[in-house]
Motif scaffolding. Structure first.
Motif, PDB file in Angstrom:
ATOM      1  N   GLN A 180       0.820  -1.201   0.000  1.00  0.00           N
ATOM      2  CA  GLN A 180       0.000   0.000   0.000  1.00  0.00           C
ATOM      3  C   GLN A 180       0.858   1.258   0.000  1.00  0.00           C
ATOM      4  N   THR A 181       1.987   1.215   0.709  1.00  0.00           N
ATOM      5  CA  THR A 181       2.897   2.361   0.695  1.00  0.00           C
ATOM      6  C   THR A 181       3.426   2.593  -0.714  1.00  0.00           C
ATOM      7  N   TYR A 182       3.777   1.499  -1.380  1.00  0.00           N
ATOM      8  CA  TYR A 182       4.234   1.616  -2.777  1.00  0.00           C
ATOM      9  C   TYR A 182       3.136   2.196  -3.670  1.00  0.00           C
ATOM     10  N   GLU A 183       1.899   1.778  -3.417  1.00  0.00           N
ATOM     11  CA  GLU A 183       0.790   2.297  -4.222  1.00  0.00           C
ATOM     12  C   GLU A 183       0.651   3.801  -4.035  1.00  0.00           C
ATOM     13  N   ASN A 184       0.817   4.270  -2.810  1.00  0.00           N
ATOM     14  CA  ASN A 184       0.757   5.715  -2.555  1.00  0.00           C
ATOM     15  C   ASN A 184       1.902   6.457  -3.236  1.00  0.00           C
ATOM     16  N   LEU A 185       3.000   5.735  -3.467  1.00  0.00           N
ATOM     17  CA  LEU A 185       4.163   6.337  -4.130  1.00  0.00           C
ATOM     18  C   LEU A 185       4.107   6.174  -5.647  1.00  0.00           C
ATOM     19  N   GLY A 186       3.017   5.600  -6.147  1.00  0.00           N
ATOM     20  CA  GLY A 186       2.849   5.486  -7.596  1.00  0.00           C
ATOM     21  C   GLY A 186       3.294   4.164  -8.185  1.00  0.00           C
TER      22      GLY A 186
END
Length: 440
Positions: A147-153
């Protein structure tokens, strides 16, 4: 998302959760791999959804559940964390091994992922860093980091993490049981001479009456508040406290706003639990119930994440994912057996099984492997892991930090992981590998 649409999503989640549970009950081999009902239900939703058969419409909102629910899940990890100094010293041998494996998976995973990305250029950035979360924390930690990666694109890493976590569970049980049988034949086990076959209820089905336990204990009269509402309130207050802290720090350091919700949950959990203990309000907290609430939220995250896997990405890059899994799990097995035998004077094999099960699947798989050679629960290996989890709870913050480090390259992750691994091995050698008096 409206309240009505959220309720509709929960209805669909409930249906697929039950479907996954009954498939697991009927198909017995699935039980032996410790695949949870939420994972199976998510795969059913994926197969029946738009990406494959198109028989059921999977809402777009399913992909957003992990972003919201990860914060309370991570906050719950800090409730009930107490450290016994005497046990920390006594269990330092296991701590050195398990944390050394964690550092190895950080460093090797990031480097191996970068190397495989040269051969398969389309792999998402930082995908190799997902291994340590998928193997060490299972689907929950993989969801947090993803999810953190998703927030980072980089949303693709969530799918990669879920697949790695599933492969890790399978490796943990298949390889782990082979190692169990080898250990029994070689006489490495302390408590049994034959690998134990567990009763059917251990894997699935209805528990016998004498094996059933409560999911928590009420701490106050229900006239004032429902017990579940009270414990849920503590958990949500922890998330709120984490948000307030980040907002307050942001007044001084605006850059703190980039910290993911994972960090907010961890900070909030630590604040509320320790504050409650300090003012003697912890008597109103039932940690067991809070863990069950967190477990329910985790089941929802796993199901919705599996239901929205990127099929095209996974099918395209299944070969590097399998290579990555095989290499990381082989190194984990080698370190578990090698360093437990070197460092641990007592029950080295039981501790090695615990370390391998936890390092490739989750705590449940580690406990299952130990139980196969310790049917009467005499081993200290589970207790060792409990102390390790308490002492090293800070490592959960890496689920938020590593993705941010990766945006500028893998150097930080490889460096921190390598140093962590080296320190653990050096400390272990200093404390537990001494020359015999004759040699000296």
């Amino acid at each position: 998302m409206t309240v009505a649409s959220l309720f509709s999503d929960m209805i669909l989640i409930g249906v697929f959760m039950l479907a996954g549970f009954f498939v697991r009950e009927i198909v017995k081999p699935i039980q032996k791999l410790f695949l949870p009902a939420s994972l199976i239900g998510g795969l059913l939703a994926l197969i029946l959804g738009q990406q494959m058969l198109g028989l059921v419409e999977i809402p777009e909102s399913f992909s957003k559940f992990s972003n919201v629910l990860i914060a309370p899940i991570m906050a719950a990890l800090l409730f009930g964390v107490t450290i016994n100094k005497k046990k920390v010293v006594g269990y330092m041998d296991y701590i050195c091994v398990e944390q050394g494996i964690y550092g190895m998976q950080m460093a090797v995973g990031a480097a191996l992922g970068a190397l495989l990305a040269v051969l398969w250029p389309g792999l998402p950035k930082g995908w190799g860093t997902m291994g340590v979360f998928a193997f060490q924390g299972g689907h929950g930690n993989a969801g947090a980091a993803g999810q953190t990666y998703e927030n980072l694109g980089i949303p693709e890493n969530l799918s990669v993490g879920m697949v790695l976590a599933t492969f890790g569970l399978i490796m943990a049980m298949l390889v782990g049981m082979v190692v169990v049988n080898i250990g029994v034949r070689k006489g490495w086990t302390k408590f049994v001479k034959d690998a134990q076959k567990q009763p059917d209820w251990y894997y699935g089905g209805v528990l016998p009456e004498e094996k059933r336990s409560s999911i928590g204990s009420t701490v106050t009269s229900s006239i004032g508040i429902n017990h579940l509402a009270l414990q849920g309130g503590w958990l949500l207050a922890a998330v709120y406290a984490g948000r307030l802290l980040i907002k307050a720090v942001g007044l001084v350091w605006p850059g703190v706003s980039v910290l993911p919700t994972v960090i907010q949950g961890i900070l909030g959990g630590a604040i509320i639990w320790n504050l409650a203990k300090a003012v003697k309000l912890d008597r109103y907290i039932d940690v067991k119930t809070i863990k069950h609430v967190s477990g329910f939220l985790l089941e929802v995250v796993v199901l919705t994440a599996m239901a929205t896997l990127d099929i095209e990405l996974i099918s395209t890059y299944i070969v590097p994912i399998v290579i990555y899994t095989a290499i990381c799990c082989a190194l984990t097995l080698a370190m578990s057996l090698g360093f437990c035998k070197l460092f641990c004077k007592e029950e080295w094999f039981e501790k090695a099984l615990m370390a391998f099960g936890v390092g490739t699947g989750n705590t449940a798989t580690g406990l299952a492997l130990v139980r196969a050679v310790d049917p009467d629960s005499n081993s200290s290996a589970p207790d060792n892991h409990g102390i390790y989890s308490a002492v090293m709870c800070w490592k959960e913050a890496f689920a938020g930090l590593i993705p941010m480090w990766t945006m500028s390259g893998i150097g930080m992750t490889v460096g921190v992981g390598g140093v962590m691994c080296a320190i653990c091995i050096i400390v272990g050698c200093i404390l537990f590998v001494r020359p015999s008096r004759k040699t000296a």
